[in-house]
Enzyme design. Structure first.
Site, PDB file in Angstrom:
ATOM      1  N   ASP A  75       0.863  -1.178   0.000  1.00  0.00           N
ATOM      2  CA  ASP A  75       0.000   0.000   0.000  1.00  0.00           C
ATOM      3  C   ASP A  75       0.906   1.236   0.000  1.00  0.00           C
ATOM      4  OD1 ASP A  75      -1.666   2.135   0.549  1.00  0.00           O
ATOM      5  OD2 ASP A  75      -2.867   1.055   2.037  1.00  0.00           O
ATOM      6  N   GLU A  93       1.425   2.315  13.450  1.00  0.00           N
ATOM      7  CA  GLU A  93       0.390   2.213  12.417  1.00  0.00           C
ATOM      8  C   GLU A  93      -0.700   1.351  13.033  1.00  0.00           C
ATOM      9  OE1 GLU A  93      -1.998   0.888  10.516  1.00  0.00           O
ATOM     10  OE2 GLU A  93      -0.886  -0.047   8.888  1.00  0.00           O
ATOM     11  N   GLU A 111     -10.088  -3.518  15.569  1.00  0.00           N
ATOM     12  CA  GLU A 111      -8.897  -4.172  16.133  1.00  0.00           C
ATOM     13  C   GLU A 111      -8.419  -3.511  17.424  1.00  0.00           C
ATOM     14  OE1 GLU A 111      -5.980  -4.360  13.001  1.00  0.00           O
ATOM     15  OE2 GLU A 111      -6.846  -6.182  12.178  1.00  0.00           O
ATOM     16  N   HIS A 165      -5.308   0.114   1.308  1.00  0.00           N
ATOM     17  CA  HIS A 165      -5.798  -1.238   1.641  1.00  0.00           C
ATOM     18  C   HIS A 165      -6.951  -1.185   2.640  1.00  0.00           C
ATOM     19  CE1 HIS A 165      -3.351  -0.739   5.298  1.00  0.00           C
ATOM     20  NE2 HIS A 165      -3.992  -1.775   5.799  1.00  0.00           N
TER      21      HIS A 165
END
Length: 348
Positions: A35, A127, A136, A284
């Site tokens: 990406d 990230e 998440e 992505h």
């Protein structure tokens, strides 16, 4: 006799194990490194802050393959602690050694919350963003690192996140719903009664991760939430809530709401923005699509407004739920709750 059982809430250790296992395969890391928008934004965001990073100690939260740690050394960091809980940490060590940076980068295999660093840090890089930004729940670990290890006045990269929403008309879904009315002409069998069933299957309660085109978007985006990484708390992440108002460009049909995010890296002149907007280059993360129960026709300046709440699922705190209260034009207010599990729905 059919027995119905309530969905069991996963133990936190099981949730964490499933999450970290998903990062032990090469596929997800290939997708992230490939990406270019993501990886180049982080590289430039780090290098543009080289004056602050030069000679300083950095903590890379959820380091993965270690690429951000390497960018930090390239920006002049004297020491980087790269913390990674999944098995990819073994590969990160090999990558760091291959790049002759093992004297400056310590890859630590373990969870951030159980890691004991030998010193406080000047910079935190991570990230951490998931689908719809918070899927998440890795931001919780960044906040933990900030509160425990970041020196006063330290730097966080990225430093701010923003959430946006806009109504859309997904033409692929429209084609799929109208398909059943065309079967009789093709094969002589009337299947038009399948339309309602198809609508329930397609326009369900899943958060669908999909590419939305500019042509699908029916209004200017509305920002409904902003997170300052220097001040946001884990308690606030339990309910990220905001209102929105959009005015439609012209006559069309709203069949979904589209949610996306951006993150900002501070800069001397202006911040560098990594955006997952459908108006920008594809990433992505794509966009998160929330299908309404029924398509609704709109005209020029029709208002689409309401309130969005993002919160962790009861079954797994790492899974995101999105609740939307919305009105379109003069129609009665409606509500719908969307969920996302470990995987995500395939594009329609």
């Amino acid at each position: 006799m059919t027995q119905f059982t309530k969905k069991r809430k996963l133990d936190q250790s099981v949730q964490d194990s499933l999450y970290f296992d998903s990062y032990s395969d090469v596929t997800i890391h290939e997708e992230m490194i490939a990406d270019k928008v993501r990886t180049n934004s982080y590289r430039l965001g780090i290098l543009r802050n080289s004056k602050t990073i030069q000679g300083k100690v950095v903590l890379d939260v959820g380091a993965g393959t270690g690429v951000l740690s390497i960018f930090c050394v390239q920006a002049g960091a004297k020491k980087v602690y790269a913390v990674e809980a999944s098995a990819i940490a073994d590969q990160a060590k090999a990558i760091v050694k291959l790049n002759k940076m093992d004297d400056k980068i310590d890859v630590i295999k373990g969870t951030l919350e159980t890691t004991d660093l030998p010193e406080a840090v000047d910079v935190i890089v991570s990230e951490w963003m998931g689908y719809a930004l918070l899927h998440e729940s890795m931001l919780n670990s960044v906040i933990f690192a900030r509160d425990k290890w970041l020196k006063p006045g330290g730097l966080i990269l990225p430093s701010k996140a923003e959430l946006y929403v806009a109504p859309i008309n997904d033409l692929v879904v429209e084609d799929r719903l109208s398909f059943w009315s065309t079967v009789k002409d093709q094969y002589g069998v009337d299947m038009s009664c399948m339309s309602d069933f198809a609508r329930k299957c397609i326009m369900n309660n899943d958060i669908t991760v999909n590419m939305v085109t500019v042509e699908d978007v029916l209004s200017h985006p509305a920002k409904f939430a902003e997170l300052d990484l220097y001040t946001v708390t884990t308690e606030q992440l339990k309910r990220v809530k905001g209102s929105f108002t959009c005015e439609c460009f012209g006559s069309s049909c709203v069949n979904a709401l589209c949610v996306w995010f951006s993150v900002n890296f501070p800069g001397e002149e202006k911040p560098l923005v990594l955006s997952t907007s459908p108006f920008k280059q594809e990433t992505h993360w794509k966009q998160s699509v929330l299908y309404l129960d029924e398509p609704i026709d709109v005209m020029q300046d029709t208002k689409v407004e309401g309130e969005i709440t993002l919160y962790p699922s009861e079954e797994s705190s790492r899974h995101i739920c999105i609740h939307v209260d919305y009105t379109i034009g003069d129609l009665k207010k409606k509500s719908k709750t969307f969920t996302m599990g470990d995987g995500y729905s395939d594009p329609q």
